[in-house]
Design a protein around this motif. Structure first.
Motif, PDB file in Angstrom:
ATOM      1  N   GLN A 151       0.808  -1.217   0.000  1.00 50.05           N
ATOM      2  CA  GLN A 151       0.000   0.000   0.000  1.00 50.05           C
ATOM      3  C   GLN A 151       0.846   1.274   0.000  1.00 50.05           C
ATOM      4  O   GLN A 151       0.316   2.373  -0.138  1.00 50.05           O
ATOM      5  N   ASP A 152       2.152   1.124   0.125  1.00 50.91           N
ATOM      6  CA  ASP A 152       3.061   2.268   0.003  1.00 50.91           C
ATOM      7  C   ASP A 152       3.656   2.360  -1.401  1.00 50.91           C
ATOM      8  O   ASP A 152       4.514   3.214  -1.658  1.00 50.91           O
ATOM      9  N   LEU A 153       3.200   1.486  -2.298  1.00 55.78           N
ATOM     10  CA  LEU A 153       3.794   1.405  -3.637  1.00 55.78           C
ATOM     11  C   LEU A 153       2.721   1.624  -4.701  1.00 55.78           C
ATOM     12  O   LEU A 153       2.504   0.793  -5.587  1.00 55.78           O
ATOM     13  N   THR A 154       2.053   2.761  -4.632  1.00 51.88           N
ATOM     14  CA  THR A 154       0.921   3.025  -5.535  1.00 51.88           C
ATOM     15  C   THR A 154       1.213   4.116  -6.565  1.00 51.88           C
ATOM     16  O   THR A 154       0.292   4.604  -7.227  1.00 51.88           O
ATOM     17  N   GLU A 155       2.488   4.501  -6.730  1.00 52.20           N
ATOM     18  CA  GLU A 155       2.850   5.506  -7.723  1.00 52.20           C
ATOM     19  C   GLU A 155       3.135   4.833  -9.066  1.00 52.20           C
ATOM     20  O   GLU A 155       3.960   3.919  -9.152  1.00 52.20           O
ATOM     21  N   TYR A 156       2.431   5.269 -10.106  1.00 51.92           N
ATOM     22  CA  TYR A 156       2.611   4.697 -11.437  1.00 51.92           C
ATOM     23  C   TYR A 156       2.848   5.818 -12.447  1.00 51.92           C
ATOM     24  O   TYR A 156       2.303   6.915 -12.297  1.00 51.92           O
ATOM     25  N   LYS A 161      -0.793   1.083 -18.649  1.00 51.72           N
ATOM     26  CA  LYS A 161       0.390   0.710 -19.427  1.00 51.72           C
ATOM     27  C   LYS A 161       1.413  -0.016 -18.558  1.00 51.72           C
ATOM     28  O   LYS A 161       2.036  -0.991 -19.003  1.00 51.72           O
ATOM     29  N   ASP A 162       1.601   0.459 -17.339  1.00 56.16           N
ATOM     30  CA  ASP A 162       2.577  -0.171 -16.444  1.00 56.16           C
ATOM     31  C   ASP A 162       2.184  -1.611 -16.120  1.00 56.16           C
ATOM     32  O   ASP A 162       3.027  -2.515 -16.081  1.00 56.16           O
ATOM     33  N   ILE A 163       0.894  -1.834 -15.878  1.00 56.46           N
ATOM     34  CA  ILE A 163       0.441  -3.194 -15.556  1.00 56.46           C
ATOM     35  C   ILE A 163       0.516  -4.094 -16.786  1.00 56.46           C
ATOM     36  O   ILE A 163       0.907  -5.266 -16.695  1.00 56.46           O
ATOM     37  N   LEU A 164       0.167  -3.564 -17.946  1.00 59.26           N
ATOM     38  CA  LEU A 164       0.299  -4.345 -19.182  1.00 59.26           C
ATOM     39  C   LEU A 164       1.756  -4.740 -19.433  1.00 59.26           C
ATOM     40  O   LEU A 164       2.049  -5.888 -19.826  1.00 59.26           O
ATOM     41  N   PHE A 165       2.681  -3.810 -19.196  1.00 60.99           N
ATOM     42  CA  PHE A 165       4.103  -4.121 -19.369  1.00 60.99           C
ATOM     43  C   PHE A 165       4.542  -5.198 -18.376  1.00 60.99           C
ATOM     44  O   PHE A 165       5.284  -6.120 -18.724  1.00 60.99           O
ATOM     45  N   TYR A 166       4.078  -5.082 -17.138  1.00 68.16           N
ATOM     46  CA  TYR A 166       4.383  -6.069 -16.095  1.00 68.16           C
ATOM     47  C   TYR A 166       3.964  -7.461 -16.559  1.00 68.16           C
ATOM     48  O   TYR A 166       4.751  -8.420 -16.487  1.00 68.16           O
ATOM     49  N   PHE A 167       2.738  -7.585 -17.053  1.00 72.43           N
ATOM     50  CA  PHE A 167       2.260  -8.894 -17.486  1.00 72.43           C
ATOM     51  C   PHE A 167       3.001  -9.385 -18.719  1.00 72.43           C
ATOM     52  O   PHE A 167       3.290 -10.591 -18.841  1.00 72.43           O
TER      53      PHE A 167
END
Length: 273
Positions: A151-156, A161-167
């Motif tokens: 919950q301290d890591l919510t900066e994107y 796009k970031d989640i698509l790249f992750y996957f």
């Protein structure tokens, strides 16, 4: 789209329901509810009768700031329950909810059929190798950090796009370990604010670009009850609303606490097709 579970091809182009079975004392909604084997078997029976295709068994709470659980404790919680469920319901398709490769391996050997990993292999360097060797379907979720830090890591830079790249990166890595049946879970509530969760739901169709089946888990989560200023216990109606939206945007599997209501969402949504 089909996945191979214990030699049976399961068609998930028609949406399915995965019932949640938490064996932890501190899960956000049903923690401590299933304290003995009889209660567990009764709940599994009810979920199967209501139409669940999969039962997701977890022994480590992944709620924000969840207590750490040792691997030994996780195994002692989950293995006897898997064995009891398989004995009572030999044809059940159990998913093991863990980010530890040893727990995944021993659970599959005990009779589970899928691995559901909140970290997509990032919290255990051996996970993808182990899943590949087991030849089972793999659910990979988007998360940052751990349940204690997420919950301290919510900066994107750009959430979708970031989640698509992750996957894209995690799927490519999984393929190197010969994992064939990959299901993606965008991770509602994991390293995401309430507003980001709704942005994710709004743009869910973008994940069809990955050409993978999509699992959605919003059941009774805080994005619902905080928006409605209620509680997890009062969030069933809100869950059904968001599950319906997710189905309209391409969800293949609904991971839920309430199977009957999720099945109703699927049946009613199917009438629109």
């Amino acid at each position: 789209m089909t996945i191979n579970c214990k030699g049976n091809l399961i068609d998930i182009s028609a949406p399915k329901v995965m019932g949640i079975l938490n064996l932890t004392p501190d899960s956000f909604y049903d923690g401590g509810k299933y304290k003995d084997t009889n209660a567990v078997l009764s709940q599994v029976n009810e979920m199967l009768e209501q139409g669940a295709t999969f039962i997701d068994v977890g022994a480590y709470s992944s709620k924000p700031n969840a207590d750490f659980v040792s691997e030994t404790e996780e195994l002692s919680r989950i293995l006897p329950i898997i064995q009891s469920i398989i004995t009572e319901f030999p044809d059940v398709l159990l998913s093991v909810d863990t980010f530890r490769s040893q727990v995944a391996k021993e659970s599959i050997l005990a009779g589970a059929a899928l691995v559901n990993d909140i970290s997509a292999g990032k919290l255990d360097a051996n996970m993808l190798k182990v899943v590949g060797s087991l030849h089972v379907p793999y659910i990979m979720m988007h998360m940052r950090g751990t349940p204690q830090t997420m919950q301290d890591l919510t900066e994107y830079h750009s959430l979708i796009k970031d989640i698509l790249f992750y996957f894209s990166e995690r799927i490519a890595e999984a393929k190197t370990h010969h994992i064939k049946d990959i299901i993606i879970d965008p991770g509602f509530g994991f390293a995401k604010t309430r507003e980001q969760n709704f942005e994710l739901l709004k743009h869910l169709k973008h994940f069809q670009l990955l050409e993978r089946s999509l699992l959605i888990g919003v059941s009774r989560k805080s994005m619902i009850y905080k928006t409605l200023k209620s509680t997890a216990r009062e969030a069933l109606n809100g869950t059904s609303v968001l599950n319906t939206i997710a189905l309209q945007k391409g969800a293949s599997i609904l991971r839920v606490h309430d199977v009957k209501e999720a099945m109703e969402c699927i049946k009613l949504t199917n009438e629109l097709n």
